[in-house]
Design a protein around this motif. Structure first.
Motif, PDB file in Angstrom:
ATOM      1  N   SER A  76       0.862  -1.110  -0.033  1.00  0.00           N
ATOM      2  CA  SER A  76       0.139  -0.047  -0.011  1.00  0.00           C
ATOM      3  C   SER A  76       0.706   1.197  -0.153  1.00  0.00           C
ATOM      4  CB  SER A  76      -0.754   0.013   1.330  1.00  0.00           C
ATOM      5  OG  SER A  76      -1.565   0.964   1.316  1.00  0.00           O
ATOM      6  N   LEU A  77       2.091   1.306   0.876  1.00  0.00           N
ATOM      7  CA  LEU A  77       2.699   2.350   0.736  1.00  0.00           C
ATOM      8  C   LEU A  77       3.346   2.708  -0.512  1.00  0.00           C
ATOM      9  CD1 LEU A  77       4.735   1.672   4.010  1.00  0.00           C
ATOM     10  CD2 LEU A  77       3.374   3.629   3.608  1.00  0.00           C
ATOM     11  N   PHE A  78       4.044   1.580  -1.290  1.00  0.00           N
ATOM     12  CA  PHE A  78       4.261   1.937  -2.655  1.00  0.00           C
ATOM     13  C   PHE A  78       3.427   2.144  -3.546  1.00  0.00           C
ATOM     14  CE2 PHE A  78       7.505  -1.295  -1.214  1.00  0.00           C
ATOM     15  CZ  PHE A  78       8.769  -0.503  -1.259  1.00  0.00           C
ATOM     16  N   ALA A  79       2.032   1.562  -3.502  1.00  0.00           N
ATOM     17  CA  ALA A  79       1.156   1.924  -4.491  1.00  0.00           C
ATOM     18  C   ALA A  79       0.744   3.500  -4.305  1.00  0.00           C
ATOM     19  CB  ALA A  79       0.079   0.991  -4.450  1.00  0.00           C
ATOM     20  N   THR A  80       0.694   3.825  -2.937  1.00  0.00           N
ATOM     21  CA  THR A  80       0.265   5.382  -2.931  1.00  0.00           C
ATOM     22  C   THR A  80       1.060   6.387  -3.311  1.00  0.00           C
ATOM     23  OG1 THR A  80      -0.966   4.537  -0.670  1.00  0.00           O
ATOM     24  CG2 THR A  80      -0.501   7.023  -0.899  1.00  0.00           C
ATOM     25  N   LEU A  81       2.564   5.958  -3.174  1.00  0.00           N
ATOM     26  CA  LEU A  81       3.556   6.930  -3.494  1.00  0.00           C
ATOM     27  C   LEU A  81       3.504   6.720  -4.907  1.00  0.00           C
ATOM     28  CD1 LEU A  81       6.456   5.752  -1.291  1.00  0.00           C
ATOM     29  CD2 LEU A  81       5.397   7.964  -1.283  1.00  0.00           C
ATOM     30  N   ASN A  82       3.156   5.718  -5.561  1.00  0.00           N
ATOM     31  CA  ASN A  82       3.116   5.561  -7.046  1.00  0.00           C
ATOM     32  C   ASN A  82       1.784   6.495  -7.781  1.00  0.00           C
ATOM     33  OD1 ASN A  82       5.447   4.064  -7.473  1.00  0.00           O
ATOM     34  ND2 ASN A  82       4.306   2.013  -7.732  1.00  0.00           N
ATOM     35  N   GLU A  83       0.860   6.431  -7.012  1.00  0.00           N
ATOM     36  CA  GLU A  83      -0.228   7.252  -7.512  1.00  0.00           C
ATOM     37  C   GLU A  83       0.175   8.833  -7.159  1.00  0.00           C
ATOM     38  OE1 GLU A  83      -3.308   9.679  -7.164  1.00  0.00           O
ATOM     39  OE2 GLU A  83      -2.354   9.371  -5.327  1.00  0.00           O
ATOM     40  N   MET A  84       0.666   9.161  -6.164  1.00  0.00           N
ATOM     41  CA  MET A  84       1.135  10.523  -5.909  1.00  0.00           C
ATOM     42  C   MET A  84       2.188  11.047  -6.994  1.00  0.00           C
ATOM     43  SD  MET A  84       1.258  10.432  -1.784  1.00  0.00           S
ATOM     44  CE  MET A  84       1.583  12.103  -1.675  1.00  0.00           C
ATOM     45  N   TYR A  85       3.180  10.258  -7.099  1.00  0.00           N
ATOM     46  CA  TYR A  85       4.290  10.726  -8.042  1.00  0.00           C
ATOM     47  C   TYR A  85       4.795  10.022  -9.334  1.00  0.00           C
ATOM     48  CZ  TYR A  85       5.033  12.937  -3.402  1.00  0.00           C
ATOM     49  OH  TYR A  85       4.656  13.791  -2.364  1.00  0.00           O
ATOM     50  N   GLY A  86       3.821   9.177  -9.727  1.00  0.00           N
ATOM     51  CA  GLY A  86       4.021   8.517 -11.011  1.00  0.00           C
ATOM     52  C   GLY A  86       4.852   7.646 -11.195  1.00  0.00           C
ATOM     53  N   ASN A  87       4.808   6.320 -10.257  1.00  0.00           N
ATOM     54  CA  ASN A  87       5.574   5.066 -10.586  1.00  0.00           C
ATOM     55  C   ASN A  87       6.991   5.453 -10.368  1.00  0.00           C
ATOM     56  OD1 ASN A  87       3.042   3.371 -10.829  1.00  0.00           O
ATOM     57  ND2 ASN A  87       3.153   3.512 -12.941  1.00  0.00           N
ATOM     58  N   ARG A  88       7.463   5.976  -9.340  1.00  0.00           N
ATOM     59  CA  ARG A  88       8.939   6.103  -8.998  1.00  0.00           C
ATOM     60  C   ARG A  88       9.671   5.557  -7.866  1.00  0.00           C
ATOM     61  NH1 ARG A  88       8.928  12.303  -8.802  1.00  0.00           N
ATOM     62  NH2 ARG A  88      11.201  12.026  -8.240  1.00  0.00           N
ATOM     63  N   THR A  89       8.967   4.367  -7.415  1.00  0.00           N
ATOM     64  CA  THR A  89       9.459   3.536  -6.310  1.00  0.00           C
ATOM     65  C   THR A  89       9.705   2.190  -6.837  1.00  0.00           C
ATOM     66  OG1 THR A  89       7.245   2.642  -5.956  1.00  0.00           O
ATOM     67  CG2 THR A  89       7.740   4.692  -4.820  1.00  0.00           C
ATOM     68  N   ILE A  90      10.836   1.671  -6.021  1.00  0.00           N
ATOM     69  CA  ILE A  90      11.238   0.145  -6.158  1.00  0.00           C
ATOM     70  C   ILE A  90      11.422  -0.410  -4.808  1.00  0.00           C
ATOM     71  CG2 ILE A  90      13.826   1.198  -5.867  1.00  0.00           C
ATOM     72  CD1 ILE A  90      14.240  -0.933  -8.358  1.00  0.00           C
ATOM     73  N   CYS A  91      11.247  -1.702  -4.700  1.00  0.00           N
ATOM     74  CA  CYS A  91      11.369  -2.271  -3.285  1.00  0.00           C
ATOM     75  C   CYS A  91      12.419  -3.384  -3.536  1.00  0.00           C
ATOM     76  CB  CYS A  91      10.070  -3.263  -3.297  1.00  0.00           C
ATOM     77  SG  CYS A  91      10.213  -4.231  -1.770  1.00  0.00           S
ATOM     78  N   GLY A  92      13.537  -2.914  -2.602  1.00  0.00           N
ATOM     79  CA  GLY A  92      14.673  -4.032  -2.561  1.00  0.00           C
ATOM     80  C   GLY A  92      14.224  -4.689  -1.217  1.00  0.00           C
ATOM     81  N   ILE A  93      14.400  -5.709  -1.173  1.00  0.00           N
ATOM     82  CA  ILE A  93      13.936  -7.034   0.090  1.00  0.00           C
ATOM     83  C   ILE A  93      14.912  -8.022   0.280  1.00  0.00           C
ATOM     84  CG2 ILE A  93      12.400  -8.358  -1.367  1.00  0.00           C
ATOM     85  CD1 ILE A  93      10.324  -8.231   1.012  1.00  0.00           C
ATOM     86  N   GLY A  94      15.170  -8.359   1.371  1.00  0.00           N
ATOM     87  CA  GLY A  94      15.940  -9.474   1.733  1.00  0.00           C
ATOM     88  C   GLY A  94      15.327 -10.210   3.053  1.00  0.00           C
ATOM     89  N   ARG A  95      15.863 -11.035   3.745  1.00  0.00           N
ATOM     90  CA  ARG A  95      15.457 -11.808   4.810  1.00  0.00           C
ATOM     91  C   ARG A  95      15.599 -11.060   5.965  1.00  0.00           C
ATOM     92  NH1 ARG A  95      19.264 -15.631   6.054  1.00  0.00           N
ATOM     93  NH2 ARG A  95      17.508 -16.647   7.525  1.00  0.00           N
ATOM     94  N   GLY A  96      16.402  -9.905   6.184  1.00  0.00           N
ATOM     95  CA  GLY A  96      16.420  -9.061   7.497  1.00  0.00           C
ATOM     96  C   GLY A  96      17.624  -9.131   8.162  1.00  0.00           C
ATOM     97  N   ASP A  97      18.163  -7.992   8.468  1.00  0.00           N
ATOM     98  CA  ASP A  97      19.226  -7.876   9.023  1.00  0.00           C
ATOM     99  C   ASP A  97      19.240  -7.004  10.401  1.00  0.00           C
ATOM    100  OD1 ASP A  97      22.144  -8.351   9.916  1.00  0.00           O
ATOM    101  OD2 ASP A  97      22.961  -6.536   8.709  1.00  0.00           O
ATOM    102  N   SER A  98      19.731  -5.586  10.319  1.00  0.00           N
ATOM    103  CA  SER A  98      19.494  -4.977  11.657  1.00  0.00           C
ATOM    104  C   SER A  98      18.093  -4.643  12.079  1.00  0.00           C
ATOM    105  CB  SER A  98      20.403  -3.583  11.201  1.00  0.00           C
ATOM    106  OG  SER A  98      19.679  -2.952  10.239  1.00  0.00           O
ATOM    107  N   ALA A  99      17.124  -4.516  11.098  1.00  0.00           N
ATOM    108  CA  ALA A  99      15.877  -4.388  11.504  1.00  0.00           C
ATOM    109  C   ALA A  99      15.274  -5.276  12.593  1.00  0.00           C
ATOM    110  CB  ALA A  99      14.961  -4.126  10.505  1.00  0.00           C
ATOM    111  N   VAL A 100      15.656  -6.554  12.472  1.00  0.00           N
ATOM    112  CA  VAL A 100      15.224  -7.651  13.117  1.00  0.00           C
ATOM    113  C   VAL A 100      16.125  -7.844  14.179  1.00  0.00           C
ATOM    114  CG1 VAL A 100      13.744  -8.686  11.520  1.00  0.00           C
ATOM    115  CG2 VAL A 100      16.018  -9.348  11.699  1.00  0.00           C
ATOM    116  N   ARG A 101      17.570  -8.034  13.792  1.00  0.00           N
ATOM    117  CA  ARG A 101      18.388  -8.392  14.950  1.00  0.00           C
ATOM    118  C   ARG A 101      18.448  -7.453  16.129  1.00  0.00           C
ATOM    119  NH1 ARG A 101      21.441 -12.758  12.758  1.00  0.00           N
ATOM    120  NH2 ARG A 101      21.839 -12.606  10.461  1.00  0.00           N
ATOM    121  N   THR A 102      18.249  -6.014  16.035  1.00  0.00           N
ATOM    122  CA  THR A 102      18.098  -5.159  17.063  1.00  0.00           C
ATOM    123  C   THR A 102      17.101  -5.355  17.896  1.00  0.00           C
ATOM    124  OG1 THR A 102      16.998  -3.592  15.529  1.00  0.00           O
ATOM    125  CG2 THR A 102      19.300  -3.323  15.801  1.00  0.00           C
ATOM    126  N   LEU A 103      16.033  -6.013  17.525  1.00  0.00           N
ATOM    127  CA  LEU A 103      14.762  -6.493  18.221  1.00  0.00           C
ATOM    128  C   LEU A 103      14.989  -7.807  19.095  1.00  0.00           C
ATOM    129  CD1 LEU A 103      11.974  -5.196  15.941  1.00  0.00           C
ATOM    130  CD2 LEU A 103      12.728  -4.084  18.268  1.00  0.00           C
TER     131      LEU A 103
END
Length: 343
Positions: A76-103
């Protein structure tokens, strides 16, 4: 070859926006950020301002993960930004490092990553998807388009990337390792019936420009970028734990962490990181791009011949603006396809 920058969302957010504007001015096509909500400010809030302040540059996380982010909310975040600014987003994704390990969490398994890629991509491309025994779709999203690029190091993660990724993110710039990993992704894509040439290949690594002639200057460059070997080492340690040291994985990737004793995420991605002294000079030179514009062009040319379609420069050092300027005036033009006015 496209060019991107990779930023941390340190406050003030206006600084991130300023660097994004400067990058676009100098010819960069992408602005990526870390996504680790305890260590830095929330990137998706800042993406909106980055997009509003620019005309063409594409923004997104390098990288988000399926554990700390709800997949449908991400889409939803990506689609909303695309509606606002014209398909100028990209999603890089992995298994997770600092975001999960700090928790005190664990990276997602590959099955979860596979499912997340599918759900995010379908919803953010204005299509329906099955999740939790329901078929769902954004009724307000029309024409949203999103590529999902997978960050990977290990054999099974590379296999998954070839099967489902629109692109592959490799967070190091060693040509020998890149060649091995790109081949693994392409082989997987071909075995799955996909066109290997359709996958984009992004190498992301610190870039630091200067003369690179004096030993003192070269040493300073290495010290400013040594943190990167420590960051990569977090993923390498997982690979060694799973596959050992005698697997088909290149020794240049696995051997250097022998002296690694641990990692403090409070210094994650920081120049002068006090616990990455185990990273030898050779690895800093191999994993990063250091030196004169000519040095950068030579290494980028080698990577381009391997099939790399984007280089994303980490700017976690004391030479941000000058590196951007040098790339814009010297490196990016040198890597562009030559076009003549008359023939």
């Amino acid at each position: 070859m496209d060019f991107g920058i990779v930023l941390q969302t340190d406050p003030p957010a206006s600084r991130v926006i300023e660097l994004t504007r400067l990058a676009e001015t100098y010819g960069f096509t992408h602005a990526w950020t870390f996504d680790s909500h305890l260590l830095w400010e929330e990137p998706f809030v800042i993406y909106s301002a980055m997009l509003a302040a620019t005309r063409k540059i594409v923004v997104g996380p390098m990288v988000t993960n399926p554990a700390t982010r709800d997949w449908t909310v991400l889409a939803s975040l990506f689609a909303t930004l695309n509606e606002m600014y014209g398909n100028r987003t990209i999603c890089g994704i992995g298994r997770g490092d600092s975001a999960v390990r700090t928790l005190n969490g664990r990276p997602s398994n590959l099955a979860t990553l596979r499912d997340a890629v599918h759900v995010i991509r379908e919803l953010a491309n204005s299509r329906s998807v099955a999740i939790n025994d329901r078929t769902v779709q954004f009724p307000w999203a029309q024409g949203s388009a999103l590529d999902v690029w997978v960050a990977a190091y290990g054999p099974l993660a590379l296999k998954l990337t070839g099967e489902v990724g629109d692109g592959f993110i490799l967070q190091l710039a060693d040509p020998d390792i890149a060649a091995w990993m790109i081949k693994a992704v392409r082989d997987s894509a071909e075995a799955t019936g996909r066109d290997p040439e359709a996958i984009k290949f992004c190498v992301a690594a610190p870039a630091y420009t200067g003369n690179g002639e004096s030993p003192a200057e070269r040493s300073h460059m290495r010290e400013q970028c040594r943190w990167f070997g420590g960051m990569v080492g977090n993923h390498v340690a997982d690979i060694v734990k799973r596959y050992g040291t005698d697997s088909a994985i290149p020794k240049a990737l696995t051997d250097y962490i022998k002296e690694r004793e641990g990692y403090d995420y409070n210094e994650h991605g920081r120049a002068g990181n006090s616990h990455t002294t185990f990273v030898p000079d050779e690895i800093v030179e191999r994993f990063c791009l250091l030196g004169s514009p000519r040095d950068h062009v030579e290494k980028l040319t080698e990577l381009s011949k391997l099939g790399v379609t984007q280089f994303a420069a980490y700017l976690q050092h004391d030479n941000k603006e000058e590196t951007l300027r040098t790339y814009g005036e010297r490196v990016i033009p040198a890597m562009a396809e030559a076009v003549t006015a008359t023939a």
